[in-house]
Enzyme design. Structure first.
Site, PDB file in Angstrom:
ATOM      1  N   GLY A 133     -75.235  24.134-103.493  1.00 59.13           N
ATOM      2  CA  GLY A 133     -75.582  25.549-103.652  1.00 59.13           C
ATOM      3  C   GLY A 133     -74.561  26.366-104.430  1.00 59.13           C
ATOM      4  O   GLY A 133     -74.027  25.946-105.454  1.00 59.13           O
ATOM      5  N   ASP A 169     -77.151  34.557-111.620  1.00 59.78           N
ATOM      6  CA  ASP A 169     -76.233  33.478-111.235  1.00 59.78           C
ATOM      7  C   ASP A 169     -74.877  34.103-110.948  1.00 59.78           C
ATOM      8  O   ASP A 169     -74.299  34.759-111.815  1.00 59.78           O
ATOM      9  CB  ASP A 169     -76.151  32.486-112.419  1.00 59.78           C
ATOM     10  CG  ASP A 169     -75.242  31.319-112.126  1.00 59.78           C
ATOM     11  OD1 ASP A 169     -75.394  30.281-112.790  1.00 59.78           O
ATOM     12  OD2 ASP A 169     -74.372  31.432-111.231  1.00 59.78           O
ATOM     13  N   ILE A 170     -74.397  33.910-109.754  1.00 55.47           N
ATOM     14  CA  ILE A 170     -73.141  34.575-109.352  1.00 55.47           C
ATOM     15  C   ILE A 170     -71.968  34.083-110.187  1.00 55.47           C
ATOM     16  O   ILE A 170     -70.984  34.825-110.361  1.00 55.47           O
ATOM     17  CB  ILE A 170     -72.876  34.376-107.842  1.00 55.47           C
ATOM     18  CG1 ILE A 170     -71.920  35.474-107.329  1.00 55.47           C
ATOM     19  CG2 ILE A 170     -72.368  32.969-107.515  1.00 55.47           C
ATOM     20  CD1 ILE A 170     -71.890  35.627-105.838  1.00 55.47           C
ATOM     21  N   GLY A 223     -79.422  29.545 -97.738  1.00 55.83           N
ATOM     22  CA  GLY A 223     -79.824  28.290 -98.416  1.00 55.83           C
ATOM     23  C   GLY A 223     -79.746  27.129 -97.455  1.00 55.83           C
ATOM     24  O   GLY A 223     -80.541  27.019 -96.511  1.00 55.83           O
ATOM     25  N   SER A 227     -75.637  32.165 -96.238  1.00 59.36           N
ATOM     26  CA  SER A 227     -76.347  31.427 -95.164  1.00 59.36           C
ATOM     27  C   SER A 227     -77.834  31.228 -95.406  1.00 59.36           C
ATOM     28  O   SER A 227     -78.505  30.597 -94.574  1.00 59.36           O
ATOM     29  CB  SER A 227     -76.163  32.115 -93.791  1.00 59.36           C
ATOM     30  OG  SER A 227     -74.843  31.920 -93.332  1.00 59.36           O
ATOM     31  N   ASP A 281     -71.558  27.099-103.576  1.00 58.50           N
ATOM     32  CA  ASP A 281     -70.253  26.410-103.505  1.00 58.50           C
ATOM     33  C   ASP A 281     -70.117  25.437-104.681  1.00 58.50           C
ATOM     34  O   ASP A 281     -69.130  25.436-105.425  1.00 58.50           O
ATOM     35  CB  ASP A 281     -70.199  25.656-102.165  1.00 58.50           C
ATOM     36  CG  ASP A 281     -68.787  25.371-101.685  1.00 58.50           C
ATOM     37  OD1 ASP A 281     -68.660  24.748-100.625  1.00 58.50           O
ATOM     38  OD2 ASP A 281     -67.825  25.759-102.375  1.00 58.50           O
TER      39      ASP A 281
HETATM   40  N1  APR Z   1     -75.805  32.205-107.840  1.00 52.86           N
HETATM   41  C1  APR Z   1     -76.293  33.011-106.847  1.00 52.86           C
HETATM   42  N2  APR Z   1     -76.910  32.542-105.753  1.00 52.86           N
HETATM   43  C2  APR Z   1     -77.047  31.197-105.650  1.00 52.86           C
HETATM   44  C3  APR Z   1     -76.567  30.292-106.630  1.00 52.86           C
HETATM   45  C4  APR Z   1     -75.925  30.856-107.761  1.00 52.86           C
HETATM   46  N3  APR Z   1     -75.431  30.099-108.748  1.00 52.86           N
HETATM   47  N4  APR Z   1     -76.861  29.017-106.212  1.00 52.86           N
HETATM   48  C5  APR Z   1     -77.510  29.134-105.036  1.00 52.86           C
HETATM   49  N5  APR Z   1     -77.642  30.440-104.697  1.00 52.86           N
HETATM   50  C6  APR Z   1     -78.279  31.039-103.513  1.00 52.86           C
HETATM   51  C7  APR Z   1     -79.249  30.176-102.761  1.00 52.86           C
HETATM   52  O1  APR Z   1     -80.519  30.235-103.370  1.00 52.86           O
HETATM   53  C8  APR Z   1     -79.229  30.885-101.412  1.00 52.86           C
HETATM   54  O2  APR Z   1     -80.075  32.014-101.464  1.00 52.86           O
HETATM   55  O3  APR Z   1     -77.234  31.306-102.587  1.00 52.86           O
HETATM   56  C9  APR Z   1     -77.796  31.407-101.280  1.00 52.86           C
HETATM   57  C10 APR Z   1     -76.914  30.628-100.307  1.00 52.86           C
HETATM   58  O4  APR Z   1     -77.274  29.262-100.353  1.00 52.86           O
HETATM   59  P1  APR Z   1     -76.186  28.073-100.202  1.00 52.86           P
HETATM   60  O5  APR Z   1     -75.366  28.017-101.415  1.00 52.86           O
HETATM   61  O6  APR Z   1     -76.946  26.864 -99.791  1.00 52.86           O
HETATM   62  O7  APR Z   1     -75.223  28.569 -99.029  1.00 52.86           O
HETATM   63  P2  APR Z   1     -75.440  28.588 -97.448  1.00 52.86           P
HETATM   64  O8  APR Z   1     -76.865  28.690 -97.080  1.00 52.86           O
HETATM   65  O9  APR Z   1     -74.484  29.630 -96.974  1.00 52.86           O
HETATM   66  O10 APR Z   1     -74.951  27.144 -96.997  1.00 52.86           O
HETATM   67  C11 APR Z   1     -73.572  26.836 -97.126  1.00 52.86           C
HETATM   68  O11 APR Z   1     -74.062  24.915 -98.413  1.00 52.86           O
HETATM   69  O12 APR Z   1     -73.291  24.596-100.508  1.00 52.86           O
HETATM   70  C12 APR Z   1     -73.063  24.270 -99.209  1.00 52.86           C
HETATM   71  O13 APR Z   1     -70.712  23.886 -99.061  1.00 52.86           O
HETATM   72  C13 APR Z   1     -71.746  24.785 -98.721  1.00 52.86           C
HETATM   73  O14 APR Z   1     -71.916  23.593 -96.679  1.00 52.86           O
HETATM   74  C14 APR Z   1     -72.021  24.871 -97.260  1.00 52.86           C
HETATM   75  C15 APR Z   1     -73.464  25.344 -97.196  1.00 52.86           C
END
Ligand code: APR
Length: 181
Positions: A31, A9-10, A123, A121, A33
């Site tokens: 996600g 978990d980041i 997720g 990107s 964010d």
């Molecule tokens: N720690 C590490 N990685 C994570 C965590 C966490 N706590 N939560 C999710 N992830 C992973 C997801 O599994 C995925 O592999 O981070 C990666 C990116 O996923 P997203 O968070 O959905 O980001 P992204 O695909 O870049 O989409 C961005 O999603 O959350 C919204 O506001 C954000 O609109 C934006 C979009």
């Protein structure tokens, strides 16, 4: 320079900079964010709002990066970046590479030495993990090897074994040996 791959978990990473996969509004989302704002607390959003009221009135552009406090996270800063949404008919890889390059430059300007990246990107923005891993690792390797970036450690924090395994495979293919170079 070291590149590490970990599964986890980041928001738990004890590093100078945690990179957020944000959206252009900078006002939170799901996600990574959502996790960063939830765990980091309201100070992060307060600073994001100030950015929107100032230089980033129109929001953060895809590929760009900007820093705020990390609030209650075990880090000093969050560097927010907006990854490209996956497209089957337009090659947006340069924008995904730019996210990594620009985050490292912002981190270096802050004096940060250690940076944690999520798989940007892959997720909600639906970028295939294999392709994202190759682009991310190549962009980080090339930025760090220019010697113009003072960041010493980059840690990719993958959420789940599937993503970790894909990054590991891509890292091996790029000769990023072991868990660090
Ligand atoms: N720690 C590490 N990685 C994570 C965590 C966490 N706590 N939560 C999710 N992830 C992973 C997801 O599994 C995925 O592999 O981070 C990666 C990116 O996923 P997203 O968070 O959905 O980001 P992204 O695909 O870049 O989409 C961005 O999603 O959350 C919204 O506001 C954000 O609109 C934006 C979009």
């Amino acid at each position: 320079m070291r590149i590490e791959l970990v599964e986890g978990d980041i928001t738990e990473q004890q590093v100078d900079v945690v990179v957020n996969a944000a959206n252009s509004s900078l006002l939170g989302g799901g996600g990574v964010d959502g996790a960063i704002h939830r765990r980091g607390g309201p100070e992060i959003l307060t600073e994001c709002r100030a950015l929107r009221a100032g230089h980033y009135g129109k929001g953060l552009k895809t590929g760009e990066a900007v820093a705020t406090t990390a609030g209650r996270l075990p880090a000093r800063w969050v560097v927010h970046t907006v990854g490209p949404v996956w497209s089957g008919d337009e090659d947006r890889s340069a924008l995904l590479a730019a996210c990594h390059r620009n985050c490292l430059h912002v981190a270096a300007d802050l004096g940060a030495h250690t940076v944690a990246f999520p798989a940007i990107s892959t997720g909600i923005y639906r970028w295939p993990v294999e392709s994202a891993a190759e682009i991310a690792l190549e962009a980080v390797l090339s930025t760090l090897s220019t010697g113009s970036c003072s960041v010493e450690l980059v840690r990719f924090v993958l959420f789940g074994t599937a993503a970790y395994d894909v990054f590991r495979e891509q890292a091996d293919a790029l000769g990023v040996g072991g868990d660090s170079v």
